[in-house]
Design a protein around this motif. Sequence first.
Motif, PDB file in Angstrom:
ATOM      1  N   VAL A   1       0.811  -0.984  -0.137  1.00  0.00           N
ATOM      2  CA  VAL A   1      -0.180   0.098   0.081  1.00  0.00           C
ATOM      3  C   VAL A   1       0.897   1.235   0.088  1.00  0.00           C
ATOM      4  O   VAL A   1       0.640   2.238  -0.865  1.00  0.00           O
ATOM      5  N   GLU A   2       1.987   1.164   0.651  1.00  0.00           N
ATOM      6  CA  GLU A   2       2.864   2.043   0.823  1.00  0.00           C
ATOM      7  C   GLU A   2       3.343   2.398  -0.753  1.00  0.00           C
ATOM      8  O   GLU A   2       3.739   3.626  -1.066  1.00  0.00           O
ATOM      9  N   ASP A   3       3.773   1.642  -1.272  1.00  0.00           N
ATOM     10  CA  ASP A   3       4.504   1.486  -2.733  1.00  0.00           C
ATOM     11  C   ASP A   3       3.336   2.141  -3.715  1.00  0.00           C
ATOM     12  O   ASP A   3       3.766   2.958  -4.359  1.00  0.00           O
ATOM     13  N   ALA A   4       1.983   1.900  -3.291  1.00  0.00           N
ATOM     14  CA  ALA A   4       1.017   2.511  -4.236  1.00  0.00           C
ATOM     15  C   ALA A   4       0.914   3.932  -3.996  1.00  0.00           C
ATOM     16  O   ALA A   4       0.685   4.855  -4.810  1.00  0.00           O
ATOM     17  N   MET A   5       1.135   4.412  -2.579  1.00  0.00           N
ATOM     18  CA  MET A   5       1.212   5.544  -2.036  1.00  0.00           C
ATOM     19  C   MET A   5       1.964   6.371  -2.798  1.00  0.00           C
ATOM     20  O   MET A   5       1.723   7.828  -3.238  1.00  0.00           O
ATOM     21  N   GLN A   6       3.361   5.985  -2.878  1.00  0.00           N
ATOM     22  CA  GLN A   6       4.443   6.590  -3.710  1.00  0.00           C
ATOM     23  C   GLN A   6       4.212   6.839  -5.022  1.00  0.00           C
ATOM     24  O   GLN A   6       4.565   7.770  -5.652  1.00  0.00           O
ATOM     25  N   LEU A   7       3.289   6.097  -5.622  1.00  0.00           N
ATOM     26  CA  LEU A   7       2.884   6.157  -6.988  1.00  0.00           C
ATOM     27  C   LEU A   7       1.874   7.519  -7.042  1.00  0.00           C
ATOM     28  O   LEU A   7       1.327   7.637  -8.284  1.00  0.00           O
ATOM     29  N   GLY A   8       1.307   7.804  -6.170  1.00  0.00           N
ATOM     30  CA  GLY A   8       0.297   8.876  -6.169  1.00  0.00           C
ATOM     31  C   GLY A   8      -1.108   8.365  -6.212  1.00  0.00           C
ATOM     32  O   GLY A   8      -1.851   9.008  -6.795  1.00  0.00           O
ATOM     33  N   VAL A   9      -1.518   7.205  -5.865  1.00  0.00           N
ATOM     34  CA  VAL A   9      -2.689   6.485  -5.896  1.00  0.00           C
ATOM     35  C   VAL A   9      -3.793   6.807  -5.100  1.00  0.00           C
ATOM     36  O   VAL A   9      -3.462   6.554  -3.837  1.00  0.00           O
ATOM     37  N   PRO A  10      -4.659   7.525  -5.070  1.00  0.00           N
ATOM     38  CA  PRO A  10      -5.640   7.934  -4.102  1.00  0.00           C
ATOM     39  C   PRO A  10      -6.101   6.968  -3.153  1.00  0.00           C
ATOM     40  O   PRO A  10      -6.403   6.922  -1.959  1.00  0.00           O
ATOM     41  N   ALA A  11      -6.587   5.754  -4.020  1.00  0.00           N
ATOM     42  CA  ALA A  11      -6.979   4.533  -3.318  1.00  0.00           C
ATOM     43  C   ALA A  11      -6.145   3.937  -2.131  1.00  0.00           C
ATOM     44  O   ALA A  11      -6.506   3.478  -1.149  1.00  0.00           O
ATOM     45  N   ALA A  12      -4.787   4.175  -2.315  1.00  0.00           N
ATOM     46  CA  ALA A  12      -3.895   3.664  -1.466  1.00  0.00           C
ATOM     47  C   ALA A  12      -4.066   4.615  -0.086  1.00  0.00           C
ATOM     48  O   ALA A  12      -3.726   4.038   1.116  1.00  0.00           O
ATOM     49  N   PHE A  13      -4.218   5.606  -0.181  1.00  0.00           N
ATOM     50  CA  PHE A  13      -4.538   6.581   1.050  1.00  0.00           C
ATOM     51  C   PHE A  13      -5.504   5.979   1.725  1.00  0.00           C
ATOM     52  O   PHE A  13      -5.566   6.142   2.806  1.00  0.00           O
ATOM     53  N   ASP A  14      -6.789   5.916   1.004  1.00  0.00           N
ATOM     54  CA  ASP A  14      -8.194   5.332   1.669  1.00  0.00           C
ATOM     55  C   ASP A  14      -7.847   4.202   2.328  1.00  0.00           C
ATOM     56  O   ASP A  14      -8.129   3.897   3.642  1.00  0.00           O
ATOM     57  N   ARG A  15      -6.797   3.207   1.435  1.00  0.00           N
ATOM     58  CA  ARG A  15      -6.640   1.753   2.336  1.00  0.00           C
ATOM     59  C   ARG A  15      -5.954   1.959   3.424  1.00  0.00           C
ATOM     60  O   ARG A  15      -5.962   1.420   4.593  1.00  0.00           O
ATOM     61  N   MET A  16      -4.967   2.959   3.581  1.00  0.00           N
ATOM     62  CA  MET A  16      -3.802   3.043   4.849  1.00  0.00           C
ATOM     63  C   MET A  16      -5.087   3.786   5.923  1.00  0.00           C
ATOM     64  O   MET A  16      -4.842   3.319   7.067  1.00  0.00           O
ATOM     65  N   GLY A  17      -5.835   4.565   5.631  1.00  0.00           N
ATOM     66  CA  GLY A  17      -6.961   4.964   6.558  1.00  0.00           C
ATOM     67  C   GLY A  17      -7.566   3.645   7.058  1.00  0.00           C
ATOM     68  O   GLY A  17      -7.829   3.476   8.343  1.00  0.00           O
ATOM     69  N   VAL A  18      -8.070   2.722   6.242  1.00  0.00           N
ATOM     70  CA  VAL A  18      -8.892   1.588   6.846  1.00  0.00           C
ATOM     71  C   VAL A  18      -7.721   0.688   7.682  1.00  0.00           C
ATOM     72  O   VAL A  18      -8.334   0.140   8.905  1.00  0.00           O
ATOM     73  N   TYR A  19      -6.444   0.745   7.345  1.00  0.00           N
ATOM     74  CA  TYR A  19      -5.562   0.013   8.368  1.00  0.00           C
ATOM     75  C   TYR A  19      -5.606   0.589   9.483  1.00  0.00           C
ATOM     76  O   TYR A  19      -5.352  -0.196  10.691  1.00  0.00           O
TER      77      TYR A  19
END
Length: 500
Positions: free
Chosen positions: A103-121
Amino acid sequence: MTHDSRPRSQELPLFNPHRPDFTCTVEADKLPPIDAQADAWLKKAIELEDPSIYVDDRDYKQIVALTRQAAERHHWKAMLNLASLYLEKRDPQYGAQDAIKLVEDAMQLGVPAAFDRMGVYYMNGTGVDSDATKAYSFFQRAAEMGNPQSMTFLGEKLTATWDSPADGFWANIPIGRKMLECAFGQGFGPAAYYLASEYREIARNPTRENNERALKVLHEGVKLGCADCANKLQIEFGEPFDPAKMLPPQIDKSRAQRYGILGDALSFNPNRRFPNLDKILPLPPAKLPPWDGKKESLLKAAMGVNPPPVAPPPSAAAQLKGRHFVAAEFTLRKSEVKAPAVLAPAPAYWQPTAPGQDATIQAALAAIPPGLYLQDEPFERFYQPNGGGRLISDVVWERWDTIRHDHSSVAPRAASGLTRTAPLPLAQSAAAKDLCPATGTWQPWVHPDHALSSIVNQSWRQAWLTAGQPFPQADKDWLLDLPATDLTWHLMDAADAQVS
């Protein structure tokens, strides 16, 4: 004390439930390009995980392998899906920390859904200490970046008439409504359920006009896969809690029965979509078309359609070996990304160039087809063609992306089982401002390179229309800022309207 620079630990502004404004940003504008080969792998993995296959009979070894292959090509959906597979223990050697890293790798790619997923975590304490404050900060950031899941979560929380932080809701109806509308416009079905409630209660004074608006949004939500919307309409048409406040103009048990079947199907498989719902279940005052009473025929009629598959033409790249091989159904397109490096900065096809060298060297490198490299894999080294054993210096690598061989064709794609194949009718298209020239299933389409292609050129955006009807308007019906001149409609299925 060492500063934690990991994306999970970044400092974000605190959640502000009383923000005065919100700008609708579409997630599609923020996403990295999707590699077509990786997308095919992911669709195959989704097909293998179909809920109709008993869990113990699913080939999770292959599902994980396909999803991982796609994730290694930085397919953002595959990265998040693989994280979920890790948490489900589908590959026992990986766990929560591996999921968070993806998920962090996706965040570094700028993927908005990855920030949502980190919020869920953070909300659930998955691999991190449970922290609702951080969770809401990540949800807020994801919503600002355009993520419809976070918009729906926060939008529902903000449409109360008073504040109750302990219960998780606040009074900021205008902003909550904007978030829900933005999520709904992107095709996120669950947003329709909450948006319909908000429309019905505008100014907390329900009217027939607002009820009709809410009814239409719930109906559109069913098309977009919202099981709650279908179940709500089953109740509203069949046995409303308060007939004096029911949404539809009258009780209609036949319509209720059909919504119930659709709701059951969506509850069983949330990946299903029913864009051609109006073919078998139009809103009143339209009459219900005939139906043979079989569940499968009802569901099949409402599904999206795909054209018959087209065999890829022979390609020179499909005859190559090793890293230069490209499957025949794909071709390569040069991107604008360049890397003057010794290691591949991302998993992709890369081709060497030497813009600072003479024409002979440039021609020699141009004759080398793009090759597939993994991330951080050393690039090959090349020697000057005139001998001497000297390395070519100042090599710059250009990235090539895979696209489908029929990239420019009007051919929406979905995982097998989520659409049906329809014989392609005679080619017929129309401008968005025109009236529908023929009854059937119509597919909206923008240029494949358009910023909104990923949420327009999809089978779930189709519409069943009768001749003479206006086409759906992007700004009014989808709540998307999409000029009509960018959009065309294409006939995909001219079948009879009777369901059988």
